[in-house]
Design a protein around this motif. Structure first.
Motif, PDB file in Angstrom:
ATOM      1  N   ALA A 339     -37.475   2.341 -21.344  1.00  0.00           N
ATOM      2  CA  ALA A 339     -38.209   1.807 -20.200  1.00  0.00           C
ATOM      3  C   ALA A 339     -39.658   2.269 -20.286  1.00  0.00           C
ATOM      4  O   ALA A 339     -39.993   3.175 -21.054  1.00  0.00           O
ATOM      5  CB  ALA A 339     -37.570   2.285 -18.901  1.00  0.00           C
ATOM      6  N   PRO A 340     -40.540   1.674 -19.496  1.00  0.00           N
ATOM      7  CA  PRO A 340     -41.929   2.140 -19.496  1.00  0.00           C
ATOM      8  C   PRO A 340     -42.040   3.583 -19.021  1.00  0.00           C
ATOM      9  O   PRO A 340     -41.233   4.044 -18.195  1.00  0.00           O
ATOM     10  CB  PRO A 340     -42.611   1.189 -18.488  1.00  0.00           C
ATOM     11  CG  PRO A 340     -41.720  -0.001 -18.401  1.00  0.00           C
ATOM     12  CD  PRO A 340     -40.334   0.512 -18.616  1.00  0.00           C
ATOM     13  N   SER A 342     -43.803   6.652 -16.921  1.00  0.00           N
ATOM     14  CA  SER A 342     -44.363   6.674 -15.573  1.00  0.00           C
ATOM     15  C   SER A 342     -45.874   6.838 -15.569  1.00  0.00           C
ATOM     16  O   SER A 342     -46.537   6.498 -14.589  1.00  0.00           O
ATOM     17  CB  SER A 342     -43.742   7.822 -14.763  1.00  0.00           C
ATOM     18  OG  SER A 342     -44.155   9.074 -15.297  1.00  0.00           O
ATOM     19  N   GLN A 359     -33.521   1.694  -6.551  1.00  0.00           N
ATOM     20  CA  GLN A 359     -34.575   2.600  -6.986  1.00  0.00           C
ATOM     21  C   GLN A 359     -34.028   3.983  -7.332  1.00  0.00           C
ATOM     22  O   GLN A 359     -33.062   4.456  -6.738  1.00  0.00           O
ATOM     23  CB  GLN A 359     -35.645   2.726  -5.901  1.00  0.00           C
ATOM     24  CG  GLN A 359     -36.486   1.476  -5.730  1.00  0.00           C
ATOM     25  CD  GLN A 359     -37.549   1.624  -4.662  1.00  0.00           C
ATOM     26  OE1 GLN A 359     -37.281   1.525  -3.473  1.00  0.00           O
ATOM     27  NE2 GLN A 359     -38.776   1.879  -5.090  1.00  0.00           N
ATOM     28  N   PHE A 384     -38.732   4.672  -9.346  1.00  0.00           N
ATOM     29  CA  PHE A 384     -38.534   3.728 -10.445  1.00  0.00           C
ATOM     30  C   PHE A 384     -37.620   2.608  -9.978  1.00  0.00           C
ATOM     31  O   PHE A 384     -36.486   2.853  -9.553  1.00  0.00           O
ATOM     32  CB  PHE A 384     -37.921   4.437 -11.654  1.00  0.00           C
ATOM     33  CG  PHE A 384     -37.731   3.563 -12.865  1.00  0.00           C
ATOM     34  CD1 PHE A 384     -38.822   3.014 -13.513  1.00  0.00           C
ATOM     35  CD2 PHE A 384     -36.461   3.292 -13.355  1.00  0.00           C
ATOM     36  CE1 PHE A 384     -38.651   2.204 -14.636  1.00  0.00           C
ATOM     37  CE2 PHE A 384     -36.275   2.499 -14.476  1.00  0.00           C
ATOM     38  CZ  PHE A 384     -37.374   1.953 -15.120  1.00  0.00           C
ATOM     39  N   ASP A 385     -38.119   1.362 -10.009  1.00  0.00           N
ATOM     40  CA  ASP A 385     -37.317   0.190  -9.677  1.00  0.00           C
ATOM     41  C   ASP A 385     -36.542  -0.207 -10.930  1.00  0.00           C
ATOM     42  O   ASP A 385     -37.117  -0.740 -11.889  1.00  0.00           O
ATOM     43  CB  ASP A 385     -38.228  -0.959  -9.221  1.00  0.00           C
ATOM     44  CG  ASP A 385     -37.450  -2.172  -8.714  1.00  0.00           C
ATOM     45  OD1 ASP A 385     -36.382  -2.473  -9.280  1.00  0.00           O
ATOM     46  OD2 ASP A 385     -37.918  -2.818  -7.763  1.00  0.00           O
ATOM     47  N   LYS A 388     -36.340  -4.057 -11.981  1.00  0.00           N
ATOM     48  CA  LYS A 388     -37.571  -4.596 -12.550  1.00  0.00           C
ATOM     49  C   LYS A 388     -38.128  -3.742 -13.675  1.00  0.00           C
ATOM     50  O   LYS A 388     -39.107  -4.129 -14.321  1.00  0.00           O
ATOM     51  CB  LYS A 388     -38.632  -4.748 -11.458  1.00  0.00           C
ATOM     52  CG  LYS A 388     -38.321  -5.834 -10.446  1.00  0.00           C
ATOM     53  CD  LYS A 388     -39.490  -6.035  -9.494  1.00  0.00           C
ATOM     54  CE  LYS A 388     -39.243  -7.195  -8.556  1.00  0.00           C
ATOM     55  NZ  LYS A 388     -40.386  -7.421  -7.632  1.00  0.00           N
ATOM     56  N   MET A 389     -37.520  -2.584 -13.896  1.00  0.00           N
ATOM     57  CA  MET A 389     -38.008  -1.642 -14.918  1.00  0.00           C
ATOM     58  C   MET A 389     -39.478  -1.318 -14.675  1.00  0.00           C
ATOM     59  O   MET A 389     -40.311  -1.354 -15.582  1.00  0.00           O
ATOM     60  CB  MET A 389     -37.809  -2.217 -16.313  1.00  0.00           C
ATOM     61  CG  MET A 389     -36.373  -2.514 -16.674  1.00  0.00           C
ATOM     62  SD  MET A 389     -35.452  -1.055 -17.203  1.00  0.00           S
ATOM     63  CE  MET A 389     -35.775  -1.053 -18.945  1.00  0.00           C
ATOM     64  N   GLU A 390     -39.808  -0.970 -13.418  1.00  0.00           N
ATOM     65  CA  GLU A 390     -41.185  -0.675 -13.046  1.00  0.00           C
ATOM     66  C   GLU A 390     -41.263   0.608 -12.225  1.00  0.00           C
ATOM     67  O   GLU A 390     -40.399   0.866 -11.379  1.00  0.00           O
ATOM     68  CB  GLU A 390     -41.774  -1.821 -12.197  1.00  0.00           C
ATOM     69  CG  GLU A 390     -41.946  -3.125 -12.916  1.00  0.00           C
ATOM     70  CD  GLU A 390     -42.493  -4.207 -11.984  1.00  0.00           C
ATOM     71  OE1 GLU A 390     -42.642  -3.925 -10.774  1.00  0.00           O
ATOM     72  OE2 GLU A 390     -42.756  -5.327 -12.465  1.00  0.00           O
ATOM     73  N   TRP A 391     -42.313   1.384 -12.469  1.00  0.00           N
ATOM     74  CA  TRP A 391     -42.598   2.557 -11.651  1.00  0.00           C
ATOM     75  C   TRP A 391     -43.435   2.131 -10.446  1.00  0.00           C
ATOM     76  O   TRP A 391     -44.358   1.332 -10.579  1.00  0.00           O
ATOM     77  CB  TRP A 391     -43.346   3.612 -12.467  1.00  0.00           C
ATOM     78  CG  TRP A 391     -42.489   4.239 -13.515  1.00  0.00           C
ATOM     79  CD1 TRP A 391     -42.388   3.869 -14.822  1.00  0.00           C
ATOM     80  CD2 TRP A 391     -41.603   5.343 -13.337  1.00  0.00           C
ATOM     81  NE1 TRP A 391     -41.488   4.662 -15.483  1.00  0.00           N
ATOM     82  CE2 TRP A 391     -40.980   5.592 -14.597  1.00  0.00           C
ATOM     83  CE3 TRP A 391     -41.260   6.155 -12.260  1.00  0.00           C
ATOM     84  CZ2 TRP A 391     -40.052   6.603 -14.792  1.00  0.00           C
ATOM     85  CZ3 TRP A 391     -40.326   7.164 -12.444  1.00  0.00           C
ATOM     86  CH2 TRP A 391     -39.731   7.380 -13.699  1.00  0.00           C
ATOM     87  N   LYS A 392     -43.094   2.677  -9.279  1.00  0.00           N
ATOM     88  CA  LYS A 392     -43.789   2.319  -8.055  1.00  0.00           C
ATOM     89  C   LYS A 392     -44.077   3.572  -7.243  1.00  0.00           C
ATOM     90  O   LYS A 392     -43.579   4.665  -7.555  1.00  0.00           O
ATOM     91  CB  LYS A 392     -42.939   1.339  -7.232  1.00  0.00           C
ATOM     92  CG  LYS A 392     -42.636   0.028  -7.946  1.00  0.00           C
ATOM     93  CD  LYS A 392     -41.843  -0.917  -7.066  1.00  0.00           C
ATOM     94  CE  LYS A 392     -41.641  -2.256  -7.744  1.00  0.00           C
ATOM     95  NZ  LYS A 392     -40.898  -3.221  -6.882  1.00  0.00           N
ATOM     96  N   PRO A 405     -31.448  -5.362 -15.486  1.00  0.00           N
ATOM     97  CA  PRO A 405     -32.737  -5.869 -15.980  1.00  0.00           C
ATOM     98  C   PRO A 405     -32.515  -6.987 -16.994  1.00  0.00           C
ATOM     99  O   PRO A 405     -31.492  -7.035 -17.681  1.00  0.00           O
ATOM    100  CB  PRO A 405     -33.374  -4.636 -16.631  1.00  0.00           C
ATOM    101  CG  PRO A 405     -32.688  -3.471 -15.998  1.00  0.00           C
ATOM    102  CD  PRO A 405     -31.292  -3.924 -15.697  1.00  0.00           C
TER     103      PRO A 405
END
Length: 588
Positions: A339-340, A342, A359, A384-385, A388-392, A405
């Motif tokens: 995953a990406p 952070s 999350q 981390f969502d 969506k594989m996204e940090w928020k 995902p």
């Protein structure tokens, strides 16, 4: 008049105050907060609870390194409301008073049926305010508060002879807590003069309050330390507990983090929490680097009946690397995908929890720079969502339900799951895998598929359907053989080619259709898997229930070997020096 315990706590607090000690708090402001580490977290109802651990903070204009101690233990339980939206900068951290001194690296077991959690073992920071072996229960009040109670074990004769340790690998099923391995020291066990590597496993029945001390012959591992484990309730009749990473200090040796053999994240070990029957399975894809300790994980059920586990952070003692990467393990496919990052730096000894619908909350973590390195994440919190594989930086309690995902959905739709090379027939059944046909490549790592390997099969005899199937299959085989002979002979007589030349190397299915291409995510290797400094093939087979996931470089482990040493949890005192944290050291 205050109780003796309360008076002792007050005197210890007063004696420990330095020039800025009076201004140290359990929840500093965002501006004063520096680092948090080695806390224990759990979720019950609408609240996340953070217990124990240590933090560093600015006080009276002084950085942590300029204070008497660079870090202080968190002596409150902290709750976060998960029914409301918040950001990591404005989240309200509510403190709940504790009648006892907190520890770091505690074991935490959550009884979701009763709505309570228990803590046990761990390390007293700098070896202060220690007590004899005890365990505590926290009962939430449903509004972000709650109360602590010192528990009485049903069998004190067993409990009082246990060795509280830190770096324990722990998880719990619906009714039983599991604690595997760990390291006992003078900071985890009152009166201990030297370190000891703890083998075997301890279990705690949360219904009867009974403790049990298992030998290594009854444990999935001989020794293991400093890694997370997770209960996965969607596979098998009783769910499964899976351990991730960590190291295996030899029982007769000393604590040597840099050279201890490591458990590879490409070969995962798991066990049934009722029978303790142990299994292993290799994974593919972007396998996280090893050795890796002091990282955290969180799990998510998906609507397809599978499960994803998110891993982040950790530390490599051999190469002195603090990891900043994040990975997702998808089950039942046993495939890792990266995953990406952070963007908030490496994290050693963070804590993780699945919150809301999709999350993961990461709590704390330190770097090699120690307690004086201010965390770029507000209050040391990251979100981390997973879908969506996204940090928020915003928690959303109204987010859509979790789904796999997109990159993981591809693995299950392109035929890769059907090609998983299962370690045994029983493991395939546990995870609902596709059974390989007789014409498929054989799995040399599988155990025998005789009836004894499947407890659901009976030994009363072969069914009529099976007999009929065997007869029809034999007849069909003869007919097909004659037909094949005829076609081959006819083809040889033909002057022109009658079939397509598959020079691209792709296999075909019956009827001429192309077999689905197996695409490991992001270029994962097949057949061989990384282990330490080299490569290895998975163990040949899993013998009975005592085989272990292979360790890299440890004498006595290897293909086809067993660990059957009947050693009790009491490992005795092992002469080894304990590298206690200095002024700017992150918690070990």
């Amino acid at each position: 008049m205050p109780s003796s315990r309360g008076l002792s706590r007050l005197l210890a607090l007063l004696s420990g105050l330095g020039s800025v000690g009076a201004r140290l708090v359990d929840v500093p402001s965002v501006e004063n907060f520096y680092r948090r580490s080695a806390a224990s977290v759990t979720v019950i109802g609408d609240y996340l609870y953070i217990d124990g651990g240590e933090i560093s903070q600015a006080a009276d204009g002084k950085r942590p390194a300029e204070q008497r101690y660079a870090s202080n233990v968190v002596n409150s339980t902290i709750s976060i409301d998960l029914s409301k939206s918040w950001t990591t900068s404005d989240v309200i951290l509510r403190t709940i008073e504790k009648p006892w001194f907190s520890k770091i690296m505690q074991v935490i077991w959550t009884d979701r049926e009763e709505g309570v959690f228990y803590v046990w073992a761990g390390r007293w920071l700098r070896g202060r305010n220690m007590t004899d072996n005890e365990y505590w229960k926290f009962t939430p009040d449903g509004s972000g508060g709650g109360s602590w109670n010192l528990e009485t074990p049903a069998n004190p004769d067993v409990f009082n002879n246990l060795h509280p340790a830190d770096h324990i690998v722990f998880a719990n099923s619906n009714d039983t807590g599991f604690a595997l391995g760990g390291i006992a020291s003078g900071w985890s066990e009152r009166g201990r003069g030297s370190n000891a590597i703890i083998p075997g496993m301890v279990t705690f029945d949360m219904r009867s309050k009974t403790w049990r001390n298992h030998t290594t012959a009854e444990s999935p591992f001989e020794t293991i330390a400093s890694s997370p484990a997770h209960y996965i309730d969607v596979f098998g009749p009783n769910g499964l507990i899976m351990a991730f990473g960590g190291v295996a200090h030899p029982v007769s040796g000393s604590v040597d983090w840099a050279n201890a053999p490591s458990y590879d994240l490409g070969n995962l070990t798991f066990f049934d929490p009722k029978t303790v029957e142990t299994y292993w399975q290799t994974a593919t894809g972007d396998i996280p680097e090893s050795p890796r300790t002091q990282f955290c994980i969180a799990g998510f059920r998906n609507p397809e009946g599978g499960y994803e586990i998110v891993l982040t952070g950790g530390h490599n003692h051999r190469d002195e690397i603090t990891y900043s990467d994040t990975y997702v393990l998808s089950l039942p496919g046993f495939v890792w995908t990266k995953a990406p990052n952070s963007g908030m730096g490496g994290r050693r000894s963070p804590a993780c929890a699945a919150i809301g619908r999709r999350q993961m909350l990461v709590v704390g973590g330190t770097t090699r720079k120690g307690w004086d390195d201010k965390d770029p994440a507000p209050q040391g919190l990251l979100l981390f969502d997973v879908a969506k594989m996204e940090w928020k930086d915003t928690y959303d309690p109204e987010a859509e339900e979790y789904e796999r995902p997109a990159v993981l959905k591809t693995f299950y739709s392109n035929g890769s799951f059907e090609a998983v090379n299962w370690s045994s027939e029983k493991v395939r059944e546990l995870f609902g895998g596709v059974k390989k046909s007789a014409s498929s490549p054989t799995d040399t790592n599988s155990t025998s598929s005789d009836p004894d390997s499947n407890p659901e099969q009976t030994s009363s005899g072969t069914s009529t359907a099976v007999i009929i199937g065997a007869v029809l299959g034999s007849v069909a085989a003869v007919v097909l053989s004659l037909l094949a002979w005829y076609l081959i002979r006819r083809r040889r007589r033909s002057k022109a080619a009658s079939t397509k030349d598959h020079s691209d190397g792709k296999s075909t299915l019956a009827g001429g259709s192309e077999a689905p291409e197996v695409v490991p995510l992001n270029g994962g290797s097949e057949g061989y898997y990384a282990a330490g400094d080299g490569w290895y093939k998975p163990p040949v087979e899993l013998t009975a229930v005592r085989e272990h996931a292979e360790l890299g470089g440890n004498e006595g482990y290897g293909e086809g070997s067993q660990v059957m040493r009947p050693v009790e949890m009491d490992a005795g005192d092992v002469p080894a020096s304990w590298p206690g944290p200095g002024r700017n050291d992150a918690a070990r």
